[in-house]
Motif scaffolding. Sequence first.
Motif, short mmCIF file in Angstrom:
data_model
loop_
_atom_site.label_atom_id
_atom_site.label_comp_id
_atom_site.label_asym_id
_atom_site.label_seq_id
_atom_site.Cartn_x
_atom_site.Cartn_y
_atom_site.Cartn_z
N GLY A 21 19.21 5.56 -38.80
CA GLY A 21 20.19 4.68 -38.18
C GLY A 21 19.75 3.23 -38.10
N MET A 22 18.83 2.80 -38.96
CA MET A 22 18.38 1.41 -38.94
C MET A 22 19.55 0.49 -39.26
SD MET A 22 14.79 1.28 -40.94
CE MET A 22 13.43 2.31 -40.54
N ASP A 23 19.57 -0.66 -38.62
CA ASP A 23 20.59 -1.66 -38.85
C ASP A 23 20.07 -2.61 -39.93
OD1 ASP A 23 22.78 -3.34 -38.67
OD2 ASP A 23 21.96 -4.45 -36.97
N PHE A 24 20.67 -2.52 -41.11
CA PHE A 24 20.20 -3.33 -42.22
C PHE A 24 21.05 -4.56 -42.41
CE2 PHE A 24 18.10 0.58 -43.34
CZ PHE A 24 16.91 0.13 -43.87
N SER A 25 20.43 -5.63 -42.84
CA SER A 25 21.13 -6.84 -43.23
C SER A 25 20.85 -7.05 -44.71
CB SER A 25 20.58 -8.04 -42.46
OG SER A 25 20.71 -7.82 -41.08
N LYS A 26 21.72 -7.77 -45.34
CA LYS A 26 21.52 -8.11 -46.75
C LYS A 26 20.48 -9.21 -46.85
CE LYS A 26 24.92 -5.63 -48.55
NZ LYS A 26 24.79 -4.66 -49.58
N PHE A 27 19.72 -9.22 -47.93
CA PHE A 27 18.74 -10.29 -48.13
C PHE A 27 19.43 -11.63 -48.23
CE2 PHE A 27 15.32 -7.35 -49.07
CZ PHE A 27 14.21 -8.06 -48.67
N GLU A 36 21.34 -8.99 -54.17
CA GLU A 36 22.58 -8.77 -53.42
C GLU A 36 22.68 -7.35 -52.87
OE1 GLU A 36 22.66 -10.26 -56.57
OE2 GLU A 36 22.67 -12.22 -55.61
N GLU A 37 22.14 -6.36 -53.56
CA GLU A 37 22.21 -4.96 -53.13
C GLU A 37 20.99 -4.53 -52.33
OE1 GLU A 37 24.87 -2.89 -53.46
OE2 GLU A 37 25.85 -4.70 -54.20
N SER A 38 20.01 -5.39 -52.20
CA SER A 38 18.80 -5.07 -51.43
C SER A 38 19.07 -5.31 -49.95
CB SER A 38 17.64 -5.93 -51.91
OG SER A 38 17.35 -5.65 -53.26
N LYS A 39 18.35 -4.55 -49.09
CA LYS A 39 18.57 -4.61 -47.65
C LYS A 39 17.25 -4.76 -46.92
CE LYS A 39 22.36 -1.37 -48.21
NZ LYS A 39 22.81 -0.01 -47.93
N ILE A 40 17.35 -5.28 -45.69
CA ILE A 40 16.16 -5.49 -44.87
C ILE A 40 16.44 -5.12 -43.43
CG2 ILE A 40 16.76 -7.91 -44.49
CD1 ILE A 40 13.76 -8.52 -44.40
N ASN A 41 15.43 -4.57 -42.74
CA ASN A 41 15.51 -4.25 -41.33
C ASN A 41 14.24 -4.76 -40.67
OD1 ASN A 41 14.49 -2.17 -39.09
ND2 ASN A 41 16.71 -2.32 -38.99
N VAL A 42 14.41 -5.66 -39.69
CA VAL A 42 13.26 -6.17 -38.94
C VAL A 42 13.17 -5.34 -37.67
CG1 VAL A 42 12.24 -8.16 -37.79
CG2 VAL A 42 13.57 -8.48 -39.88
N GLY A 43 12.12 -4.53 -37.57
CA GLY A 43 11.92 -3.67 -36.41
C GLY A 43 10.81 -4.18 -35.52
N VAL A 44 10.53 -3.43 -34.48
CA VAL A 44 9.50 -3.82 -33.53
C VAL A 44 8.11 -3.67 -34.14
CG1 VAL A 44 8.49 -3.29 -31.29
CG2 VAL A 44 10.95 -3.21 -31.58
N ARG A 45 7.91 -2.63 -34.96
CA ARG A 45 6.58 -2.36 -35.53
C ARG A 45 6.44 -2.78 -36.99
NH1 ARG A 45 3.40 0.24 -32.19
NH2 ARG A 45 4.29 1.47 -30.53
N SER A 46 7.55 -2.95 -37.69
CA SER A 46 7.45 -3.26 -39.11
C SER A 46 8.74 -3.89 -39.63
CB SER A 46 7.16 -1.98 -39.90
OG SER A 46 8.22 -1.06 -39.74
N ILE A 47 8.65 -4.43 -40.82
CA ILE A 47 9.80 -4.97 -41.55
C ILE A 47 9.99 -4.03 -42.73
CG2 ILE A 47 10.66 -6.88 -42.92
CD1 ILE A 47 8.06 -7.52 -40.27
N PHE A 48 11.15 -3.36 -42.78
CA PHE A 48 11.40 -2.35 -43.81
C PHE A 48 12.46 -2.88 -44.78
CE2 PHE A 48 13.69 1.53 -45.25
CZ PHE A 48 12.64 2.10 -45.95
N CYS A 49 12.13 -2.86 -46.07
CA CYS A 49 13.03 -3.38 -47.10
C CYS A 49 13.37 -2.29 -48.12
CB CYS A 49 12.37 -4.54 -47.84
SG CYS A 49 11.76 -5.82 -46.74
N VAL A 50 14.65 -2.21 -48.46
CA VAL A 50 15.09 -1.35 -49.55
C VAL A 50 15.47 -2.31 -50.67
CG1 VAL A 50 16.75 0.38 -50.29
CG2 VAL A 50 15.97 0.37 -47.92
N VAL A 51 14.61 -2.38 -51.68
CA VAL A 51 14.80 -3.31 -52.78
C VAL A 51 15.45 -2.56 -53.94
CG1 VAL A 51 13.64 -4.87 -54.39
CG2 VAL A 51 12.81 -4.67 -52.03
N GLN A 52 16.65 -3.00 -54.31
CA GLN A 52 17.39 -2.37 -55.41
C GLN A 52 16.85 -2.90 -56.73
OE1 GLN A 52 19.75 -0.16 -54.39
NE2 GLN A 52 19.97 0.49 -56.50
N LYS A 53 16.49 -2.01 -57.63
CA LYS A 53 16.00 -2.42 -58.94
C LYS A 53 17.16 -2.96 -59.78
CE LYS A 53 12.36 1.09 -59.03
NZ LYS A 53 11.87 2.32 -59.68
N ALA A 54 16.89 -3.94 -60.63
CA ALA A 54 17.92 -4.50 -61.51
C ALA A 54 18.36 -3.45 -62.52
CB ALA A 54 17.41 -5.76 -62.20
N GLU A 55 17.40 -2.66 -63.00
CA GLU A 55 17.69 -1.58 -63.94
C GLU A 55 17.01 -0.32 -63.44
OE1 GLU A 55 16.66 -2.52 -67.98
OE2 GLU A 55 17.43 -4.56 -67.81
#
Length: 200
Positions: free
Chosen positions: A125-131, A64-83
Amino acid sequence: MSRHPEVKWAQRLDKVYITVQLADSKNAKVDLTPDGIFTFSGSAGAEDHQYELKLELFDKVNVEESKINVGVRSIFCVVQKAEDGWWKRLLRGEGKPPHYVKVDWDKWVDEDEDDGNNGEVDLGGMDFSKFGGMGADAMGAMGGMGAGAMGGMDFSKFGGMGDAMDDIDESDDEEQEVSKPLEQDAGEASTEKKEAAPST
């Protein structure tokens, strides 16, 4: 047969950064489960090669707290650790990671250098969406990004290669004009040497 895209990763105490390097990906689908299973599929290239990836991350994650951005060159994910805590490695399995998984040294911060505020990655300034909201339909729509993916930038104002080549040609002409006076100076110097030679 599917291929594996290159994956780069870095971490902080509370999150993991995962970048799937795949330019102009189409129909990109990314999934993340609470037990740390990260999957990616999509196509890219002129021949629409299929790319697939399944990573069993080192520990559990907070989807729920992890985010994703699909860009032109890559897919960038910020994965929130459970602990909160530093992972020994990205993947659960022991041994050497697959050849396509690499450390992202541009985002890396050592454990002893991370004070919680230090080393936050500039997300530009990436536009992130929730997983959670990234179903196959949403990802497919984002993955097929075309001209609109560049935020409405008009590249026609930069001029074509013809203009750039004209500039290069002109600079060559200027150099030749500058070198002509040097040749005259060299001729005068040789005349001076001849005059100096008889006096010795």
